[in-house]
Design a protein around this motif. Structure first.
Motif, PDB file in Angstrom:
ATOM      1  N   ALA A 113       0.770  -1.198  -0.094  1.00 17.58           N
ATOM      2  CA  ALA A 113       0.107  -0.056   0.024  1.00 17.58           C
ATOM      3  C   ALA A 113       0.749   1.340  -0.010  1.00 17.58           C
ATOM      4  O   ALA A 113       0.594   2.148  -0.556  1.00 17.58           O
ATOM      5  N   VAL A 114       2.087   1.183   0.927  1.00 20.86           N
ATOM      6  CA  VAL A 114       2.904   2.546   0.781  1.00 20.86           C
ATOM      7  C   VAL A 114       3.722   2.562  -0.135  1.00 20.86           C
ATOM      8  O   VAL A 114       3.779   3.665  -0.982  1.00 20.86           O
ATOM      9  N   LEU A 115       4.168   1.502  -1.100  1.00 20.66           N
ATOM     10  CA  LEU A 115       4.726   1.609  -2.311  1.00 20.66           C
ATOM     11  C   LEU A 115       3.758   2.127  -3.381  1.00 20.66           C
ATOM     12  O   LEU A 115       4.037   2.866  -4.075  1.00 20.66           O
ATOM     13  N   GLY A 116       2.501   1.564  -3.347  1.00 14.18           N
ATOM     14  CA  GLY A 116       1.776   1.886  -4.315  1.00 14.18           C
ATOM     15  C   GLY A 116       1.515   3.545  -4.253  1.00 14.18           C
ATOM     16  O   GLY A 116       1.142   4.237  -4.817  1.00 14.18           O
ATOM     17  N   ALA A 117       1.308   3.772  -2.982  1.00 14.67           N
ATOM     18  CA  ALA A 117       1.162   5.296  -2.903  1.00 14.67           C
ATOM     19  C   ALA A 117       2.416   6.277  -3.289  1.00 14.67           C
ATOM     20  O   ALA A 117       2.199   7.336  -3.752  1.00 14.67           O
ATOM     21  N   ARG A 118       3.519   5.667  -3.130  1.00 19.92           N
ATOM     22  CA  ARG A 118       4.624   6.542  -3.844  1.00 19.92           C
ATOM     23  C   ARG A 118       4.725   6.434  -5.156  1.00 19.92           C
ATOM     24  O   ARG A 118       5.318   7.530  -5.531  1.00 19.92           O
ATOM     25  N   VAL A 119       4.293   5.191  -5.774  1.00 19.39           N
ATOM     26  CA  VAL A 119       4.462   5.303  -7.176  1.00 19.39           C
ATOM     27  C   VAL A 119       3.270   6.256  -7.611  1.00 19.39           C
ATOM     28  O   VAL A 119       3.688   7.036  -8.608  1.00 19.39           O
ATOM     29  N   ASP A 120       2.131   6.256  -6.977  1.00 15.71           N
ATOM     30  CA  ASP A 120       1.084   7.462  -7.425  1.00 15.71           C
ATOM     31  C   ASP A 120       1.599   8.638  -7.231  1.00 15.71           C
ATOM     32  O   ASP A 120       1.429   9.663  -8.240  1.00 15.71           O
ATOM     33  N   ALA A 121       2.379   8.971  -6.455  1.00 15.97           N
ATOM     34  CA  ALA A 121       2.782  10.298  -6.030  1.00 15.97           C
ATOM     35  C   ALA A 121       3.925  10.740  -7.131  1.00 15.97           C
ATOM     36  O   ALA A 121       3.723  11.907  -7.585  1.00 15.97           O
ATOM     37  N   HIS A 122       4.910   9.683  -7.441  1.00 15.53           N
ATOM     38  CA  HIS A 122       5.772  10.172  -8.198  1.00 15.53           C
ATOM     39  C   HIS A 122       5.161  10.364  -9.847  1.00 15.53           C
ATOM     40  O   HIS A 122       5.605  11.506 -10.384  1.00 15.53           O
ATOM     41  N   LEU A 123       4.130   9.434 -10.143  1.00 14.41           N
ATOM     42  CA  LEU A 123       3.546   9.694 -11.431  1.00 14.41           C
ATOM     43  C   LEU A 123       2.872  11.050 -11.523  1.00 14.41           C
ATOM     44  O   LEU A 123       3.011  11.363 -12.588  1.00 14.41           O
ATOM     45  N   ALA A 124       2.145  11.447 -10.514  1.00 13.66           N
ATOM     46  CA  ALA A 124       1.489  12.624 -10.284  1.00 13.66           C
ATOM     47  C   ALA A 124       2.346  13.729 -10.631  1.00 13.66           C
ATOM     48  O   ALA A 124       2.074  14.545 -11.305  1.00 13.66           O
ATOM     49  N   ARG A 125       3.473  13.636  -9.879  1.00 16.72           N
ATOM     50  CA  ARG A 125       4.290  14.744  -9.903  1.00 16.72           C
ATOM     51  C   ARG A 125       4.928  14.895 -11.325  1.00 16.72           C
ATOM     52  O   ARG A 125       5.092  16.001 -11.857  1.00 16.72           O
ATOM     53  N   ASP A 126       5.366  13.790 -11.920  1.00 12.46           N
ATOM     54  CA  ASP A 126       5.710  13.744 -13.253  1.00 12.46           C
ATOM     55  C   ASP A 126       4.765  14.221 -14.410  1.00 12.46           C
ATOM     56  O   ASP A 126       5.041  14.989 -15.352  1.00 12.46           O
ATOM     57  N   GLN A 127       3.316  13.803 -14.067  1.00 15.28           N
ATOM     58  CA  GLN A 127       2.383  14.357 -15.080  1.00 15.28           C
ATOM     59  C   GLN A 127       2.287  15.818 -14.773  1.00 15.28           C
ATOM     60  O   GLN A 127       2.193  16.752 -15.904  1.00 15.28           O
TER      61      GLN A 127
END
Length: 232
Positions: A113-127
């Motif tokens: 869950a934490v890894l998924g949240a970090r992936v989401d955060a990095h993708l959102a920042r990249d977007q």
């Protein structure tokens, strides 16, 4: 489509020499709607990079070509976020990871869950960074290179295809002076307009349209005897 939905259609590259971890991550992220590329070594990760992943999860401790070296080579071709998966916690390892181009690292064992949240955060920042790169703001003037539109205080300016091409070219090189021949050469696609003097006429029209839309300070500056530049 929401930002989260766009993120969940992203492609992830998962590289780890432990098959159980690759399988677990592939199952988890596939279940969340991601496309997952799998690699069991640093070399395979380089090969999978040809599929242009949106984010890379990269194990540090792979044999032969380790995560650090794989990251350095991936950075020659990829600008997407790279997250290290590592059991090493020493500061020197974290510093080496960032130095070779990683954006973040996650310690093993980790929570999905934490890894998924970090992936989401990095993708959102990249977007957000990509969207920012697609639009340039100069006061009330906004240039959207993706949709090929120019607006002034939110109202669209009716530019021709050639006029927008000139605006896009100059605005992507703010402060840099280009003469008519250089603009004519770099913009390209002039069809029957082979004389570089037509650039002057197009720029006159661009200025008139921007002024009519309410732009007080002309963003296209004439540098006498040299050419034109977009005000920095």
């Amino acid at each position: 489509m929401t930002e989260r939905e766009r993120e969940r259609q992203a492609t992830l590259l998962v590289a780890d020499d432990e098959p159980d971890i690759v399988e677990m991550l592939a199952e988890y992220f596939t279940g969340r709607g991601f496309r997952v590329l799998e690699a069991s070594s640093g070399q395979e990760a380089l090969e999978q990079a040809a599929h242009a992943p949106d984010l890379v999860l990269l194990d540090v401790g792979m044999p032969r070509l380790d995560g650090f070296e794989a990251c350095r080579r991936l950075r020659e071709h990829l600008t997407c976020p790279i997250l290290f998966l590592t059991a090493r916690v020493e500061d020197v390892d974290a510093l080496e990871g960032f130095a070779c181009g990683a954006d973040d690292y996650v310690l093993k064992p980790f929570s999905l869950a934490v890894l998924g949240a970090r992936v989401d955060a990095h993708l959102a920042r990249d977007q957000r960074q990509q969207v920012k790169a697609e639009v340039r703001f100069d006061g009330d003037v906004a240039i959207d290179y993706r949709t090929r539109t120019v607006t002034v205080a939110g109202a669209p300016v009716d530019l021709t295809r050639r006029e927008f091409d000139i605006v896009a070219f100059l605005s992507k090189h703010p402060g840099q002076v280009f003469d008519r021949d250089r603009i004519h050469e770099r913009v390209g696609g002039w069809e029957n307009e082979s004389d570089s003097q037509v650039v002057t006429e197009h720029i006159r029209r661009i200025r008139n349209k921007l002024a009519a839309a309410g732009v007080e300070r002309d963003p296209v500056e004439t540098v006498w005897g040299m050419g034109y530049r977009w005000r920095a």
